[in-house]
Design a protein around this motif. Structure first.
Motif, PDB file in Angstrom:
ATOM      1  N   ALA A 172       2.551   6.509  -6.967  1.00 52.50           N
ATOM      2  CA  ALA A 172       1.442   7.280  -7.548  1.00 52.50           C
ATOM      3  C   ALA A 172       1.769   8.773  -7.487  1.00 52.50           C
ATOM      4  O   ALA A 172       1.538   9.522  -8.443  1.00 52.50           O
ATOM      5  N   ARG A 173       2.336   9.209  -6.334  1.00 58.70           N
ATOM      6  CA  ARG A 173       2.726  10.623  -6.195  1.00 58.70           C
ATOM      7  C   ARG A 173       3.837  10.974  -7.178  1.00 58.70           C
ATOM      8  O   ARG A 173       3.800  12.010  -7.844  1.00 58.70           O
ATOM      9  N   ALA A 180       4.706   9.425 -10.039  1.00 58.82           N
ATOM     10  CA  ALA A 180       4.290   9.334 -11.443  1.00 58.82           C
ATOM     11  C   ALA A 180       3.447  10.525 -11.861  1.00 58.82           C
ATOM     12  O   ALA A 180       3.548  11.007 -12.991  1.00 58.82           O
ATOM     13  N   SER A 181       2.604  11.017 -10.944  1.00 55.23           N
ATOM     14  CA  SER A 181       1.745  12.163 -11.284  1.00 55.23           C
ATOM     15  C   SER A 181       2.574  13.413 -11.589  1.00 55.23           C
ATOM     16  O   SER A 181       2.151  14.262 -12.379  1.00 55.23           O
ATOM     17  N   VAL A 182       3.733  13.507 -10.978  1.00 48.14           N
ATOM     18  CA  VAL A 182       4.627  14.649 -11.257  1.00 48.14           C
ATOM     19  C   VAL A 182       5.410  14.403 -12.548  1.00 48.14           C
ATOM     20  O   VAL A 182       5.514  15.275 -13.406  1.00 48.14           O
ATOM     21  N   TRP A 183       5.936  13.181 -12.705  1.00 42.99           N
ATOM     22  CA  TRP A 183       6.744  12.858 -13.893  1.00 42.99           C
ATOM     23  C   TRP A 183       5.954  13.033 -15.187  1.00 42.99           C
ATOM     24  O   TRP A 183       6.480  13.522 -16.174  1.00 42.99           O
ATOM     25  N   ILE A 184       4.690  12.584 -15.166  1.00 42.11           N
ATOM     26  CA  ILE A 184       3.908  12.593 -16.410  1.00 42.11           C
ATOM     27  C   ILE A 184       3.704  14.011 -16.926  1.00 42.11           C
ATOM     28  O   ILE A 184       3.559  14.240 -18.129  1.00 42.11           O
ATOM     29  N   GLU A 185       3.704  14.976 -16.014  1.00 45.72           N
ATOM     30  CA  GLU A 185       3.526  16.378 -16.427  1.00 45.72           C
ATOM     31  C   GLU A 185       4.844  17.014 -16.846  1.00 45.72           C
ATOM     32  O   GLU A 185       4.865  17.847 -17.759  1.00 45.72           O
ATOM     33  N   GLU A 186       5.915  16.612 -16.211  1.00 42.43           N
ATOM     34  CA  GLU A 186       7.191  17.310 -16.415  1.00 42.43           C
ATOM     35  C   GLU A 186       8.094  16.677 -17.467  1.00 42.43           C
ATOM     36  O   GLU A 186       8.910  17.365 -18.078  1.00 42.43           O
ATOM     37  N   ASN A 187       7.958  15.355 -17.676  1.00 41.49           N
ATOM     38  CA  ASN A 187       8.932  14.645 -18.511  1.00 41.49           C
ATOM     39  C   ASN A 187       8.343  14.174 -19.836  1.00 41.49           C
ATOM     40  O   ASN A 187       7.139  13.951 -19.949  1.00 41.49           O
ATOM     41  N   GLU A 197       4.722  -1.261 -11.301  1.00 43.30           N
ATOM     42  CA  GLU A 197       4.306  -1.294 -12.714  1.00 43.30           C
ATOM     43  C   GLU A 197       2.909  -0.697 -12.882  1.00 43.30           C
ATOM     44  O   GLU A 197       2.657   0.056 -13.832  1.00 43.30           O
ATOM     45  N   ARG A 198       2.014  -1.042 -11.958  1.00 44.47           N
ATOM     46  CA  ARG A 198       0.642  -0.540 -12.072  1.00 44.47           C
ATOM     47  C   ARG A 198       0.588   0.973 -11.954  1.00 44.47           C
ATOM     48  O   ARG A 198      -0.077   1.651 -12.739  1.00 44.47           O
ATOM     49  N   GLU A 199       1.317   1.510 -10.980  1.00 45.19           N
ATOM     50  CA  GLU A 199       1.240   2.960 -10.735  1.00 45.19           C
ATOM     51  C   GLU A 199       2.021   3.776 -11.765  1.00 45.19           C
ATOM     52  O   GLU A 199       1.602   4.866 -12.133  1.00 45.19           O
ATOM     53  N   THR A 200       3.167   3.243 -12.231  1.00 44.23           N
ATOM     54  CA  THR A 200       3.999   4.053 -13.134  1.00 44.23           C
ATOM     55  C   THR A 200       3.723   3.773 -14.610  1.00 44.23           C
ATOM     56  O   THR A 200       3.932   4.650 -15.454  1.00 44.23           O
ATOM     57  N   THR A 239       0.843  -1.212   0.000  1.00 42.91           N
ATOM     58  CA  THR A 239       0.000   0.000   0.000  1.00 42.91           C
ATOM     59  C   THR A 239       0.870   1.250   0.000  1.00 42.91           C
ATOM     60  O   THR A 239       0.625   2.209  -0.743  1.00 42.91           O
ATOM     61  N   ASN A 240       1.902   1.234   0.835  1.00 42.76           N
ATOM     62  CA  ASN A 240       2.820   2.372   0.933  1.00 42.76           C
ATOM     63  C   ASN A 240       3.558   2.597  -0.397  1.00 42.76           C
ATOM     64  O   ASN A 240       3.731   3.729  -0.855  1.00 42.76           O
ATOM     65  N   THR A 241       3.981   1.468  -1.041  1.00 42.02           N
ATOM     66  CA  THR A 241       4.683   1.551  -2.329  1.00 42.02           C
ATOM     67  C   THR A 241       3.782   2.158  -3.396  1.00 42.02           C
ATOM     68  O   THR A 241       4.199   3.026  -4.175  1.00 42.02           O
TER      69      THR A 241
END
Length: 726
Positions: A157-158, A160-167, A204-207, A150-152
């Motif tokens: 998730a936090r 990936a949400s930043v990477w998808i916008e910036e990279n 894999e699921r989150e990223t 759950t922690n992973t």
């Protein structure tokens, strides 16, 4: 104390005191020391106390080993070492497992954020969770692993949400791959091995899974852009990562397929535009020539003239278009086969995507010609003398032929390719135009492997025929040498062909000159001696002759066709002849006479003089031997305008397809006896798909014809069902 008989046997009291000793020690020493500490310090103390506890259990269980050996086994009680572990679990672990779990997760989060942690401490602490399971993994999974996953998930998730916008897509995937690598390392360093698969699935699921569509469709860096810019390393990473995700590869394969289709469509468009531009240029040149009053070298009236020029231009365009287009398609196919191999690990999804994409543009009409025809023309140019193969090494020619045959797998009209190739092969073999016999045999072997023995049966028969014809000629030469009276004034070489293997040639009756008649009769006598029940049909249109022309300035050796030879030999007896007289003496159709006379009087080599002097052949023209003719060369070849047989080839293929459909329908119905219309059509399509893609309307029409011819009948109860009639 344990070996005495009751009431002096103290085994039970010892066993109970053993448990009490542990409980007392834990309560008075261990728990107070742990209560004083928090976080990482508490973990260190917990690990130390657990190690001490294991030492204490080991020694006490040795001291009271007699209990383990006899009392415990007789009374079915927990062994001494298990009692020690249970005491620790019930008093220490039960109280501190949540605190320990939180402390471990905090350390893992710190490491994920780039900080250095004591990995050995985490490994030892997690060892307690495993050991508290008493041989099972339930305790580790319930008390720690569930919270870790759950922690992973929330951590990535936090991120990936930043990477998808910036990279960009490649940058994002590099980070995702690094994270997966680090998590795998983490398992190796301190997590239990059973956590690896579950942990990586969360990452894999989150990223990847959550953002696959957005990543692949990013405007300037998505999969389409990577394919466009030839970013093979990034494409390989896309494949590696999305292969890990359920249903992750089909979207990538679809983008790959659309990209290859787009590239192929661009090739088709470019070839069309190049052919159109060349055609326009040719028509402008022709128009300019007519405006200047330059006579056009056409032997017939206006409509025929335009048709023949069009055919000639079309042939030149077809040759150029085939060379450019097929080379481009080979290069494109090579490029994306390399992608499938290096970037996509020859995955079946991508192999199928490439196949489907190539099938789209390899079956387009290019400049009025099918891909099958263009490939046959390309092979012909590569294999014939003067076609450019002399400049290439044998390995290069073999490699190119291999690639063309590989492309043929994508062409639906394989039978059309086969017919065009067979006709061009026949010309190469008959007129000794093949650059290399080994290459001819090699491509036939490749075609046989690709399309089956039936596809190349006639072609192989042609090659064999030619060898047999050489043997026959040697036999004829020996037969002539046996009797000097048999030998005429003219040397004769005859190529005997088997009718079934070769294309159908038009038989034209020709009134041969006397010396040639004697040669033909001599060969007939020889052949009838050697073979029985075989009929020779002479195809004079394919004959060639070497004729010595005596002109005023010098003698010239001329390579002429049989028609041209028969025509020029007429002028040995007379000075001039009209068109009608030549036609009657040669006994040829008017069209053939016009083509022959045009090649002798209106082309580059004017062997005959024509009155009036123009570029058209008319019934009133008079022809004479041109005494003034000369040329720098001692030997010349006088060409004959080729007869365009493209339409006939296509008609022959259509006719063969009708027979193939009939055979497939009858074969299917003979084995099934009764079959519904839809199923019959599907089975016929499946049977014929290796050779060509049959039209559903054509199949329906052939079924109706077979019903009319009483091979099949409609079922009386259901008109959509057919019955086979024996």
């Amino acid at each position: 104390m344990c070996t005495q008989k009751p009431p002096h046997d103290f085994s039970q009291q010892l066993y109970e005191r053993y448990r009490e000793a542990f409980n007392t020690y834990i309560t008075t020493v261990v728990l107070p020391s742990l209560d004083e500490k928090n976080g990482e310090f508490m973990l260190k103390e917990l690990v130390r106390r657990w190690d001490d506890h294991k030492v204490m259990v080991r020694w006490l269980s040795r001291f009271f080993n007699y209990l383990d050996r006899y009392y415990i086994q007789r009374h079915n009680l927990a062994q001494l070492k298990d009692v020690g572990a249970l005491c620790f679990r019930d008093l220490v672990y039960a109280k501190l497992k949540t605190t320990a779990k939180d402390a471990i997760l905090e350390l893992i989060d710190k490491e994920r954020d780039g900080e250095q942690i004591d990995r050995a401490l985490v490994k030892n602490a997690l060892g307690i969770f495993v050991e508290m399971g008493m041989g099972g993994m339930e305790t580790y999974e319930t008390d720690f692993e569930t919270f870790l996953l759950t922690n992973t998930a929330s951590h990535y998730a936090r991120k990936a949400s930043v990477w998808i916008e910036e990279n960009s897509c490649p940058e994002y995937l590099i980070k995702a791959e690094e994270c997966l690598g680090k998590e795998k390392e983490r398992v190796g360093f301190y997590l239990h091995a059973s956590s690896e698969t579950k942990l990586l699935k969360e990452v894999e699921r989150e990223t990847l899974s959550e953002y696959e569509t957005r990543l692949l469709e990013k405007e300037h860096s998505g999969a389409a852009a990577l394919l466009r810019d030839d970013k093979t390393e990034d494409l390989a990473r896309v494949f590696r990562l999305f292969k890990r995700v359920p249903s992750g590869l089909p979207p990538v394969a679809e983008i790959f397929k659309k990209h290859v289709e787009k590239e192929g469509a661009a090739l088709v468009k470019r070839a069309d535009e190049a052919a159109s531009a060349k055609k326009e240029s040719a028509s402008k040149t022709k128009g300019k020539g007519e405006a200047d009053g330059t006579p056009t070298p056409i032997p017939d009236k206006e409509s025929s003239k335009e048709a023949k020029v069009s055919d000639k231009d079309s042939k030149a365009l077809s040759s150029d278009t085939s060379t450019i287009f097929v080379k481009d398609v080979i290069a494109l196919h090579d490029k994306y086969v390399a992608y499938v191999t290096t970037c996509f690990a020859e995955d079946s999804l991508f192999l199928r995507a490439l196949k489907e994409a190539c099938e789209v543009f390899c079956n387009k009409i290019i400049a009025g010609s099918t891909s099958a025809e263009l490939m046959a023309t390309f092979c012909d140019k590569l294999l014939k003398k003067g076609g450019g193969s002399e400049k290439l090494s044998d390995e290069s020619v073999e490699e190119t032929l291999e690639k063309v045959v590989r492309l043929l797998a994508y062409v639906s009209d394989k039978d059309l390719f086969g017919e065009f190739y067979r006709k061009r092969l026949s010309k190469r073999l008959l007129f000794d135009q093949s650059a290399n016999d080994d290459h001819e045999r090699s491509i036939l072997a490749k075609l046989k492997h690709q399309c089956g023995a039936q596809f190349t049966g006639k072609m192989e028969g042609m090659v064999t025929d030619l060898q047999l014809a050489r043997d026959t000629q040697q036999g004829f030469d020996s037969w002539l040498a046996q009797d000097a009276s048999r030998k005429g004034d003219v040397d004769l070489n005859v190529t005997v062909l088997t009718t079934g293997f070769w294309p159908t040639y038009k038989f034209t009756e020709l009134a041969l000159p006397a010396p040639m008649v004697k040669c033909v009769e001599t060969f007939k006598a020889f052949y009838e001696e050697r073979t029985k029940h075989r009929k020779l049909t002479w195809i004079y249109a394919l004959g060639t002759c070497s004729v010595k022309g005596n002109f005023k300035h010098k003698s010239i050796e001329m390579q002429l066709s049989a028609f041209q030879t028969s025509c020029v030999l007429l002028f040995n007896a007379v000075d001039s002849l009209t068109f009608a007289e030549i036609r009657d003496r040669l006994n040829l159709p008017e069209e053939d006479v016009k083509r022959t006379l045009h090649s002798l009087s209106c082309s580059k080599y004017k062997i005959l003089s024509k009155t009036p002097e123009n570029k058209q052949i008319s019934p009133d023209d008079v022809f004479t031997h041109n005494e003034q003719f000369t040329d720098r060369a001692r030997r010349i070849k006088v060409p004959v305008p080729p007869v365009e047989d493209r339409a006939k080839t296509i008609a022959d293929v259509d006719n063969d397809r009708r027979y193939a459909i009939d055979a497939a329908v009858v074969r299917t119905m003979k084995s099934r006896k009764t079959l519904a219309h839809q199923k019959l059509v599907l089975e016929v399509v499946q049977q014929l798909s290796k050779g060509f893609k049959p039209d559903f309307k054509a199949i329906k029409k052939r079924i109706e014809d077979l019903v009319t011819r009483e091979f099949l009948e409609r079922d009386k109860d259901d008109p959509n069902v057919f019955n086979y009639l024996a």
